[in-house]
Design an enzyme around this catalytic site. Structure first.
Site, PDB file in Angstrom:
ATOM      1  N   LYS A   1      22.766 107.660  47.469  1.00 32.03           N
ATOM      2  CA  LYS A   1      21.649 108.109  46.622  1.00 32.03           C
ATOM      3  C   LYS A   1      21.030 106.944  45.852  1.00 32.03           C
ATOM      4  O   LYS A   1      19.823 106.792  45.829  1.00 32.03           O
ATOM      5  CB  LYS A   1      22.120 109.148  45.589  1.00 32.03           C
ATOM      6  CG  LYS A   1      22.430 110.506  46.141  1.00 32.03           C
ATOM      7  CD  LYS A   1      22.567 111.528  45.026  1.00 32.03           C
ATOM      8  CE  LYS A   1      23.639 111.225  43.995  1.00 32.03           C
ATOM      9  NZ  LYS A   1      25.006 111.164  44.488  1.00 32.03           N
TER      10      LYS A   1
ATOM     11  N   ARG B   1      35.860 112.995  41.857  1.00 29.98           N
ATOM     12  CA  ARG B   1      34.399 113.156  41.813  1.00 29.98           C
ATOM     13  C   ARG B   1      33.910 113.975  43.004  1.00 29.98           C
ATOM     14  O   ARG B   1      32.975 114.761  42.879  1.00 29.98           O
ATOM     15  CB  ARG B   1      33.717 111.778  41.784  1.00 29.98           C
ATOM     16  CG  ARG B   1      33.838 111.113  40.418  1.00 29.98           C
ATOM     17  CD  ARG B   1      33.530 109.633  40.472  1.00 29.98           C
ATOM     18  NE  ARG B   1      32.173 109.334  40.875  1.00 29.98           N
ATOM     19  CZ  ARG B   1      31.801 108.182  41.451  1.00 29.98           C
ATOM     20  NH1 ARG B   1      32.689 107.251  41.711  1.00 29.98           N
ATOM     21  NH2 ARG B   1      30.559 107.994  41.775  1.00 29.98           N
TER      22      ARG B   1
ATOM     23  N   ARG C   1      32.094  99.148  46.896  1.00 26.26           N
ATOM     24  CA  ARG C   1      30.789  99.085  46.248  1.00 26.26           C
ATOM     25  C   ARG C   1      30.740  98.092  45.081  1.00 26.26           C
ATOM     26  O   ARG C   1      31.665  98.056  44.269  1.00 26.26           O
ATOM     27  CB  ARG C   1      30.540 100.482  45.656  1.00 26.26           C
ATOM     28  CG  ARG C   1      29.259 101.050  46.036  1.00 26.26           C
ATOM     29  CD  ARG C   1      29.171 102.484  45.893  1.00 26.26           C
ATOM     30  NE  ARG C   1      29.407 103.033  44.568  1.00 26.26           N
ATOM     31  CZ  ARG C   1      28.838 104.172  44.177  1.00 26.26           C
ATOM     32  NH1 ARG C   1      28.021 104.809  44.963  1.00 26.26           N
ATOM     33  NH2 ARG C   1      29.123 104.667  43.004  1.00 26.26           N
TER      34      ARG C   1
ATOM     35  N   ARG D   1      23.076 118.371  38.450  1.00 27.53           N
ATOM     36  CA  ARG D   1      24.376 118.399  39.115  1.00 27.53           C
ATOM     37  C   ARG D   1      25.067 119.737  38.926  1.00 27.53           C
ATOM     38  O   ARG D   1      26.178 119.925  39.431  1.00 27.53           O
ATOM     39  CB  ARG D   1      25.254 117.326  38.509  1.00 27.53           C
ATOM     40  CG  ARG D   1      25.564 116.161  39.471  1.00 27.53           C
ATOM     41  CD  ARG D   1      26.276 115.151  38.661  1.00 27.53           C
ATOM     42  NE  ARG D   1      27.076 114.200  39.312  1.00 27.53           N
ATOM     43  CZ  ARG D   1      26.734 112.922  39.489  1.00 27.53           C
ATOM     44  NH1 ARG D   1      25.527 112.522  39.198  1.00 27.53           N
ATOM     45  NH2 ARG D   1      27.603 112.068  39.975  1.00 27.53           N
TER      46      ARG D   1
ATOM     47  N   ARG E   1      32.442  99.464  39.669  1.00 26.41           N
ATOM     48  CA  ARG E   1      32.535 100.559  38.688  1.00 26.41           C
ATOM     49  C   ARG E   1      33.962 101.048  38.519  1.00 26.41           C
ATOM     50  O   ARG E   1      34.684 101.211  39.494  1.00 26.41           O
ATOM     51  CB  ARG E   1      31.659 101.723  39.167  1.00 26.41           C
ATOM     52  CG  ARG E   1      30.215 101.536  38.827  1.00 26.41           C
ATOM     53  CD  ARG E   1      29.360 102.545  39.496  1.00 26.41           C
ATOM     54  NE  ARG E   1      29.842 103.909  39.339  1.00 26.41           N
ATOM     55  CZ  ARG E   1      29.145 104.980  39.698  1.00 26.41           C
ATOM     56  NH1 ARG E   1      27.957 104.825  40.214  1.00 26.41           N
ATOM     57  NH2 ARG E   1      29.634 106.185  39.545  1.00 26.41           N
TER      58      ARG E   1
END
Ligand code: AMP
Length: 219
Positions: free
Chosen positions: A15, A173, A129, A90, A162
């Protein structure tokens, strides 16, 4: 007329990466709820400190706080041409609040692209990431590496990983997404706004498919 696009997808579906590309191409403000929370956390604001207690666990920040934050952003002049929302809504409560916010100014959501990626691919993606703290661009050490390891191509920022991209938090998550966010897929499908995109392709192909379906939608 201003355009509002909601980008849906599991954590790691791409996203953030796609939102950067699409918002630039379509000249829309990019509103990422996760980035706003992280920015507040970095600046140690009250909002940031509150959000951290949820983010660290991979849980969602309460609806009332999140909705007020997005409402404030959408009312700023940089959203006059419209916005691409990344990570918001969300929950069904947030989705209804967004509809209400927009209808107050006679606006509505144009479309909701859903970047579909199977859950097993996501964990590998998330654990590699790296993000730029300055511009928010997200790299992947295997699939989308920066030219110089650890340094942002765009502004030379020092990339960081992160805290909530640890495997255990990522799994949480993904669970939270299925429980709280997946009802939105049906909600937007019923409203005839959903555009399903295959997120397993190369980044450029996903962007092209996204832009294509958004533009076809408007023609
Ligand atoms: P993201 O960068 O979109 O994956 O968001 C990182 C974290 O910020 C999430 O795991 C949540 O803790 C929080 N967050 C981001 N967006 C929302 C939202 N719309 N509602 C509640 N919490 C959110």
């Amino acid at each position: 007329m201003a355009k509002f696009i909601v980008l849906l997808g599991l954590p790691g579906a791409g996203k953030g990466t796609q939102a950067h590309i699409i918002s630039k191409t379509l000249n829309l403000a990019h509103i990422s709820s996760g980035d706003i929370f992280r920015e507040n956390l970095k600046n140690q604001t009250e909002l940031g400190k509150l959000a951290q207690t949820y983010m660290d666990r991979g849980a969602l920040v309460p609806d009332d706080v999140t909705i007020a934050m997005i409402q404030d952003r959408l009312s700023r002049p940089y959203c006059n041409n419209g916005a691409l929302l990344d990570g918001f809504p969300r929950t069904p409560t947030q989705a209804k609040a967004l509809d209400e916010m927009l209808s107050k100014t006679n606006q509505k959501i144009d479309c909701v692209p859903y970047i579909n990626v199977p859950a097993e691919v996501l964990i590998e993606r998330l654990s590699g990431r790296w993000s730029c703290p300055t511009c928010g661009f997200v790299y992947h050490e295997k699939f989308n590496p920066p030219i110089k390891p650890g340094i942002c191509d765009k502004d030379q920022g020092e990339l960081y990983q992160r805290a909530d991209d640890k495997v255990e938090t990522v799994k949480k998550r993904i669970d939270v997404y299925w429980e709280q966010t997946s009802p939105l897929i049906e909600y937007y499908q019923q409203n005839n706004l959903l555009l399903e995109i295959d997120g397993t392709q190369a980044i450029e192909n996903v962007s092209n498919q996204l832009l294509d379906s958004i533009q076809r939608r408007n023609s």
